[in-house]
Design a protein around this motif. Structure first.
Motif, PDB file in Angstrom:
ATOM      1  N   UNK A  21       2.992   1.365  17.605  1.00 55.54           N
ATOM      2  CA  UNK A  21       2.844   2.332  16.524  1.00 55.54           C
ATOM      3  C   UNK A  21       2.312   1.652  15.267  1.00 55.54           C
ATOM      4  N   UNK A  22       2.412   0.320  15.223  1.00 57.27           N
ATOM      5  CA  UNK A  22       1.865  -0.460  14.114  1.00 57.27           C
ATOM      6  C   UNK A  22       0.975  -1.563  14.668  1.00 57.27           C
ATOM      7  N   UNK A  23      -0.185  -1.751  14.040  1.00 58.51           N
ATOM      8  CA  UNK A  23      -1.151  -2.754  14.477  1.00 58.51           C
ATOM      9  C   UNK A  23      -1.519  -3.626  13.290  1.00 58.51           C
ATOM     10  N   UNK A  24      -1.414  -4.945  13.457  1.00 56.46           N
ATOM     11  CA  UNK A  24      -1.704  -5.913  12.407  1.00 56.46           C
ATOM     12  C   UNK A  24      -2.875  -6.781  12.845  1.00 56.46           C
ATOM     13  N   UNK A  25      -3.917  -6.865  12.009  1.00 50.80           N
ATOM     14  CA  UNK A  25      -5.112  -7.631  12.355  1.00 50.80           C
ATOM     15  C   UNK A  25      -5.463  -8.588  11.226  1.00 50.80           C
ATOM     16  N   UNK A  26      -5.724  -9.844  11.586  1.00 49.79           N
ATOM     17  CA  UNK A  26      -6.040 -10.879  10.608  1.00 49.79           C
ATOM     18  C   UNK A  26      -7.531 -11.204  10.678  1.00 49.79           C
ATOM     19  N   UNK A  27      -8.300 -10.633   9.749  1.00 51.87           N
ATOM     20  CA  UNK A  27      -9.736 -10.871   9.631  1.00 51.87           C
ATOM     21  C   UNK A  27     -10.450 -10.753  10.980  1.00 51.87           C
ATOM     22  N   UNK A  71      -2.604  -2.394   9.496  1.00 52.89           N
ATOM     23  CA  UNK A  71      -2.755  -3.272   8.335  1.00 52.89           C
ATOM     24  C   UNK A  71      -3.736  -4.362   8.740  1.00 52.89           C
ATOM     25  N   UNK A  72      -4.859  -4.472   8.016  1.00 54.47           N
ATOM     26  CA  UNK A  72      -5.927  -5.379   8.416  1.00 54.47           C
ATOM     27  C   UNK A  72      -6.374  -6.216   7.222  1.00 54.47           C
ATOM     28  N   UNK A  73      -6.379  -7.541   7.393  1.00 57.92           N
ATOM     29  CA  UNK A  73      -6.882  -8.443   6.365  1.00 57.92           C
ATOM     30  C   UNK A  73      -8.391  -8.543   6.499  1.00 57.92           C
ATOM     31  N   UNK A  74      -9.095  -8.386   5.376  1.00 58.73           N
ATOM     32  CA  UNK A  74     -10.553  -8.404   5.375  1.00 58.73           C
ATOM     33  C   UNK A  74     -11.066  -9.224   4.206  1.00 58.73           C
ATOM     34  N   UNK A  75     -12.276  -9.775   4.372  1.00 61.12           N
ATOM     35  CA  UNK A  75     -12.953 -10.472   3.278  1.00 61.12           C
ATOM     36  C   UNK A  75     -14.011  -9.592   2.627  1.00 61.12           C
ATOM     37  N   UNK A  76     -14.683  -8.779   3.417  1.00 67.08           N
ATOM     38  CA  UNK A  76     -15.815  -8.004   2.918  1.00 67.08           C
ATOM     39  C   UNK A  76     -15.315  -6.764   2.189  1.00 67.08           C
ATOM     40  N   UNK A  77     -15.546  -6.699   0.880  1.00 67.26           N
ATOM     41  CA  UNK A  77     -15.043  -5.599   0.068  1.00 67.26           C
ATOM     42  C   UNK A  77     -15.718  -4.284   0.428  1.00 67.26           C
ATOM     43  N   UNK A  78     -17.005  -4.306   0.739  1.00 67.22           N
ATOM     44  CA  UNK A  78     -17.695  -3.072   1.097  1.00 67.22           C
ATOM     45  C   UNK A  78     -17.179  -2.500   2.414  1.00 67.22           C
TER      46      UNK A  78
END
Length: 268
Positions: free
Chosen positions: A168-174, A199-206
Motif C-alpha cells: 500500500x506504500x511504495x518508496x523509491x530512491x532516485x 514517496x520518491x526521491x528525485x533530483x530533476x525539479x521539472x
C-alpha cells in the motif's frame, strides 16, 4: 494531512519529527511527513540533504534517533519486519545480483513476505507476479535473464518486484538515475499511475513538478518547504536550497523551471 481512522489511529505510513544521527550529527533532523492515501510525494534536495536516510527510516531499514515512524498509528518497530514488508515496498537506486535469475524470478522475490519459509508457490503468488509483470510491461521479457536487460528495463523489473508484494506504500530512491529522458518519463508515468501511496526521491525539479502531487524539500537534513509543486518550486526556494537562479512559469497548474546562467564575473 490525512485525518484519523475510525479507531482514532493515524492511517498509513507517517514520520513524526524523525531524526537520525550519524557521525556525531543529525543527517535527518525533525522531519514530519504524512502522505495522503494514493498520492505521489516527491522528496527533493541537494546531495547530502537526507533524502535517502529519510526513505530508510520510512522503510524501517534504519531506526530513528528521535521521533517516530508509524504505520496505521503503530510505531514501525512494533509492527514487525514481515508485517511491514507486506505493506511497504522499496526500490533502491542500484539493484544488482550475481545470481542468474530470470525477470520472473526477480519479480517473484516480492512474494517472500507473503510466504512461509520453504513453502511452494501458491496461486495467489503466481497471480501477483503475473499482474506485476503486466503492469510494468514486462510480460514478454519474463523468461529473459535479468542481466541482459537495459537500465530502464531493470528499473521496471525492480518496480514489478515491489508491486508483487502488493504494497500500500511504495518508496523509491532516485529511480530515474542513469536513465535517458524517454525512460525517465516512462518510468515516472508508470509510478504516478500506480494505485499506491508513493514517496520518491528525485533530483530533476521539472520531473518532480510534472509527476508529483506534493513535494517535501530537504536541506541539511531539515524540511524547508512542503506543498504542491506550484507552492514549493519558486525562484526564491530554488536559489536558497540549490544555490542557482531560475525562472519559474506556470504550465497548466504545473510549474516549469528554466535555469539561468550565472552573470559573468569581472575577470571574464
Amino acid at each position: 494531512m490525512t485525518g484519523p481512522a475510525a479507531d482514532g489511529t493515524a492511517p498509513g505510513l507517517r514520520a513524526g519529527r524523525v531524526g537520525r544521527r550519524a557521525g556525531g550529527r543529525f543527517v535527518v533532523d525533525g522531519v514530519t511527513l504524512a502522505p495522503r492515501p494514493g498520492e505521489t510525494v516527491g522528496l527533493l534536495g541537494p546531495n547530502g540533504s537526507g533524502k535517502s536516510t529519510l526513505l530508510k527510516l520510512l522503510a524501517g531499514v534504519l531506526g530513528p534517533s528521535a521521533g517516530v515512524v508509524t504505520l496505521d498509528g503503530r510505531p514501525l518497530a512494533q509492527v514487525g519486519r514481515r508485517a511491514a514488508a507486506r505493506r511497504i515496498a522499496t526500490v533502491d537506486q542500484h539493484a544488482y545480483t550475481q545470481n542468474e535469475l530470470t525477470v520472473r524470478e526477480v519479480v517473484a522475490l516480492g512474494r517472500i513476505p507473503h510466504r512461509r519459509p520453504w513453502s511452494a508457490v501458491s496461486g495467489d503468488d503466481a497471480r501477483a507476479v503475473a499482474a506485476a509483470l503486466a503492469r510494468t510491461g514486462l510480460t514478454a521479457l519474463a523468461d529473459r535473464s535479468w542481466h541482459t536487460l537495459s537500465g530502464g528495463e531493470r528499473q521496471r523489473a525492480q518496480i514489478a518486484r515491489a508491486l508483487a508484494q502488493e504494497p500500500r506504500e511504495l518508496l523509491l530512491d532516485e529511480p530515474t538515475n542513469h536513465l535517458d529522458i524517454q525512460h525517465q518519463l516512462d518510468l515516472l508515468e508508470l509510478i504516478a499511475g500506480l494505485p499506491v501511496t508513493t514517496v520518491v526521491a528525485l533530483h530533476d525539479l521539472n520531473l518532480a513538478a510534472l509527476y508529483c502531487d506534493r513535494l517535501l524539500v530537504l536541506a541539511g537534513g531539515r524540511a524547508v518547504a512542503e506543498g504542491t509543486p506550484g507552492e514549493v518550486l519558486t525562484p526564491a526556494l530554488i536559489e536558497r536550497v540549490y544555490g542557482v537562479r531560475a525562472e519559474v512559469t506556470d504550465d497548466g497548474g504545473r510549474p516549469t523551471i528554466r535555469y539561468l546562467r550565472r552573470p559573468p564575473t569581472a575577470d571574464r
